[in-house]
Structures are given as structure tokens and as C-alpha cells.
Design an enzyme around this catalytic site. Sequence first.
Site, PDB file in Angstrom:
ATOM      1  N   GLY A   1       0.858  -1.183   0.000  1.00  0.00           N
ATOM      2  CA  GLY A   1       0.000   0.000   0.000  1.00  0.00           C
ATOM      3  C   GLY A   1       0.894   1.233   0.000  1.00  0.00           C
ATOM      4  O   GLY A   1       1.918   1.271   0.698  1.00  0.00           O
TER       5      GLY A   1
ATOM      6  N   ASP B   1      -1.715   4.874  -6.301  1.00  0.00           N
ATOM      7  CA  ASP B   1      -0.280   4.690  -6.081  1.00  0.00           C
ATOM      8  C   ASP B   1       0.555   5.809  -6.690  1.00  0.00           C
ATOM      9  O   ASP B   1       1.678   6.069  -6.249  1.00  0.00           O
ATOM     10  CB  ASP B   1       0.170   3.333  -6.624  1.00  0.00           C
ATOM     11  CG  ASP B   1      -0.407   2.220  -5.774  1.00  0.00           C
ATOM     12  OD1 ASP B   1      -1.552   1.818  -6.024  1.00  0.00           O
ATOM     13  OD2 ASP B   1       0.269   1.798  -4.813  1.00  0.00           O
TER      14      ASP B   1
ATOM     15  N   ARG C   1      10.227  -0.848  -4.862  1.00  0.00           N
ATOM     16  CA  ARG C   1       9.073  -1.023  -5.758  1.00  0.00           C
ATOM     17  C   ARG C   1       8.941   0.268  -6.577  1.00  0.00           C
ATOM     18  O   ARG C   1       9.128   1.352  -6.020  1.00  0.00           O
ATOM     19  CB  ARG C   1       7.770  -1.300  -4.980  1.00  0.00           C
ATOM     20  CG  ARG C   1       7.748  -2.679  -4.313  1.00  0.00           C
ATOM     21  CD  ARG C   1       6.377  -3.016  -3.751  1.00  0.00           C
ATOM     22  NE  ARG C   1       5.421  -3.374  -4.797  1.00  0.00           N
ATOM     23  CZ  ARG C   1       4.103  -3.497  -4.571  1.00  0.00           C
ATOM     24  NH1 ARG C   1       3.602  -3.264  -3.367  1.00  0.00           N
ATOM     25  NH2 ARG C   1       3.285  -3.837  -5.550  1.00  0.00           N
TER      26      ARG C   1
HETATM   27  O1  MRU Z   1       0.562  -4.051  -4.765  1.00  0.00           O
HETATM   28  P1  MRU Z   1      -0.018  -3.390  -3.555  1.00  0.00           P
HETATM   29  O2  MRU Z   1      -0.856  -4.301  -2.729  1.00  0.00           O
HETATM   30  O3  MRU Z   1       0.990  -2.606  -2.766  1.00  0.00           O
HETATM   31  O4  MRU Z   1      -0.987  -2.338  -4.199  1.00  0.00           O
HETATM   32  C1  MRU Z   1      -1.522  -1.355  -3.418  1.00  0.00           C
HETATM   33  C2  MRU Z   1      -2.683  -0.756  -4.060  1.00  0.00           C
HETATM   34  O5  MRU Z   1      -2.910  -0.783  -5.226  1.00  0.00           O
HETATM   35  C3  MRU Z   1      -3.543   0.003  -3.224  1.00  0.00           C
HETATM   36  O6  MRU Z   1      -4.819  -0.074  -3.751  1.00  0.00           O
HETATM   37  C4  MRU Z   1      -2.963   1.391  -3.255  1.00  0.00           C
HETATM   38  O7  MRU Z   1      -1.747   1.477  -2.590  1.00  0.00           O
HETATM   39  C5  MRU Z   1      -3.915   2.393  -2.951  1.00  0.00           C
HETATM   40  S1  MRU Z   1      -4.342   2.585  -1.287  1.00  0.00           S
HETATM   41  C6  MRU Z   1      -3.012   3.433  -0.717  1.00  0.00           C
END
Ligand code: MRU
Length: 345
Positions: free
Chosen positions: A45, A235, A87
Site C-alpha cells: 500500500g 499509487d 518497488r
Molecule cells: O501491490 P499493492 O498491494 O501494494 O498495491 C496497493 C494498491 O494498489 C492500493 O490499492 C494502493 O496502494 C492504494 S491505497 C493506498
Amino acid sequence: MKNIDLVEGKVAFIDQNKLPHVLDYVVTDDYLVIADNIKRLSIRGAPAIGVSAALGIAVTIQRMEEESLANLQKRFGEICDFMAVVRPTAVNLSWAVNRIRKKMESSSPKSVEEFKRILLQEAKDISQESEDESRSMGLFGASLLPDNCRVLTNCNDGMLCAVSYGTAAAAWYVAKEQGKQIEVIACETRPLMQGARLTAWECMYNHIPVTVCTDSMAGYAMAQGMVDVVMLGADRIALNGDTANKIGTYMLALLARAHGLPFYVVAPTSTFDLTIETGREIKIEQRNPEEVTHCGGSRIAPEGVSVLNPAFDVTPGTLITSIVTEKGVIHSPFTNGKIKSHCLG
Ligand code: MRU
């Protein structure tokens, strides 16, 4: 409950790969452990990876025994370079690393002790601000949710994506505190099931009625009149409102438009990338094909098949009704000037 915290000089975070079966914290003062857990999505997240990276760097530096300030600064620079790119898509990671880097440059500490103290304080500030921002996003986001609202969401945008409260989920937590009836429909979010595993767990933990559906059922749910609002996180957001979020979000935006439903994005201003004009400039993380060919540890696709596994997609700003931040609500149409003055004002 906090997803990330500082406990006796170490970073404690929920191991999200163990949810929903086990609620367990990992405690570490090693940035390599933090980086590995970010890669493996035990910490995930956008806000959460930024905060944990800053805290992880700060606690690592605290226990270093470098006697010269120059050596400590060199190690700090190397660790920041490494951490910023663990990432690629969520801009909050490089934002947080750049913020501590700039702080250390501008405050020109005179000793090892002063360097460590300023760094730790800045990381703590990032964490505290993230919590405060979640609360503000919740208040602004809740104003968009009517009573008896059924919200469809993707991935996890709750306390597990931040320090506490989250981004979009903060809106329904605050709405509930305000006495509104809110129900969540959580898309399961193939391939890694953040919706089914994390959002469903988190809603149940916080007594928010929640229903899980597979990603392909979202159109059915909208056509049946089961959804009032789509609300989710982000993101990275470009100056024209183009928004990178978990894979499947673009599809939901198209469906929402087709059904005349509002499509809201909730994200802190640290998720805006003010250096990019459009979403075409966003680097999309491509992940291990095994995440697609396997499910629950078992192979579900033939050996040797080629696989597509982008972790995110980009929703055009033109499909987004409004973007909620800790500073307020930006309504479409989105322009470079509107977004810049919101974020910088
Ligand atoms: O790959 P992830 O689980 O880190 O992806 C995160 C997301 O897509 C969330 O929906 C995103 O960070 C938005 S909420 C802060």
C-alpha cells in the site's frame, strides 16, 4: 490498531502475507528486512511503504557504529538509493526517501549523534503526518458518502495500506463514526487477493458489513443496482489526474462510467507526482508470473504458458469524478494548474 509502529527503537509491522489467518507483527531494526517485506508485499500500500522505508532507514542508522560523520552520511546515502527503488510504481516510497534525504542535507548536522537524532525525528514526523492525513482524508471522503451507501472498492486501501485508517477506507470508517450505514463490496483483486484477504478481514475487524466478489463480478453488481459509489486508493497520480492503482481499477472506472456511478480516488498529496504530465509516464511494476499461474500454492495454468502480470493499471483522469486528499476534494475536470495549486497550496 496500528499497521506500522516504532517499538523500543525497532519498526513493528503487520505481516500482511499471514492475513487473514494470523495477525502477527514483524519487529526489526534492519532496512534489508523492511525492503524484503516490501518486495514480498508483507508491507504494502502506497503510504505504508513510504512510512516503513523512512522508519526502517532511521532505525538502521541508529544502531550503526560509524565514528565519523562522513562515513555515516555515505552509508545513509547508499541505503536511501537502495530503498527508493524497491518497488517502482507507488511514488510515496521515493517521496519518503527523498524527504529524509533533503532533511539531512538542509539541516547539516555537526556530529554522528545529531545526524541520528534529526533523522529519527524526521521519520517519526512522516509516520505521524501519515496518520493525521488518513484522518483528514476520512473526513473529506465521508462527505461524499450518503447514508445507506454501498461502496465498491479494489485491493486494500485501509489501515493495512497506511499507518492506521488508510486512504479510501478512512472515508467509510469516518462515515460509520458519523452514524451512517456503509456497506463495502470488496473485489477479490487477483492475483494476490488483497481485497479478499485484507479488505474483507479489515472490514470485519472494524465491524463494517462487507461482501467479497471476484473481479469479474463487478459489472454484474453494478448492473443489478448493488453499488452506489466506487471509491479506492492510488499509487501515483499525474498532473492531469491520470491515476495508477491496483490492476483492475481502470476496468472499474469504465464500468462506473457506463452505469453512471461516481468514481472517487482517495490519496494523500504525497501520492501525486508533480513531475509528470500524464499517466503514460508512470512505470508499471511487472511481477513474478507465478503469481498468475499459481493460486494458493497450486499451479492453475499449463507449464510454459506466457503470462501478463502488471501490478497496476492507469485510469484516465477523465473517468474520475473527484480526488480526495488530506487537503480537501478536487473535482473533475483535472488540470495541471488545479492539481498543482491543490497540492502545493
Ligand atoms: O501491490 P499493492 O498491494 O501494494 O498495491 C496497493 C494498491 O494498489 C492500493 O490499492 C494502493 O496502494 C492504494 S491505497 C493506498
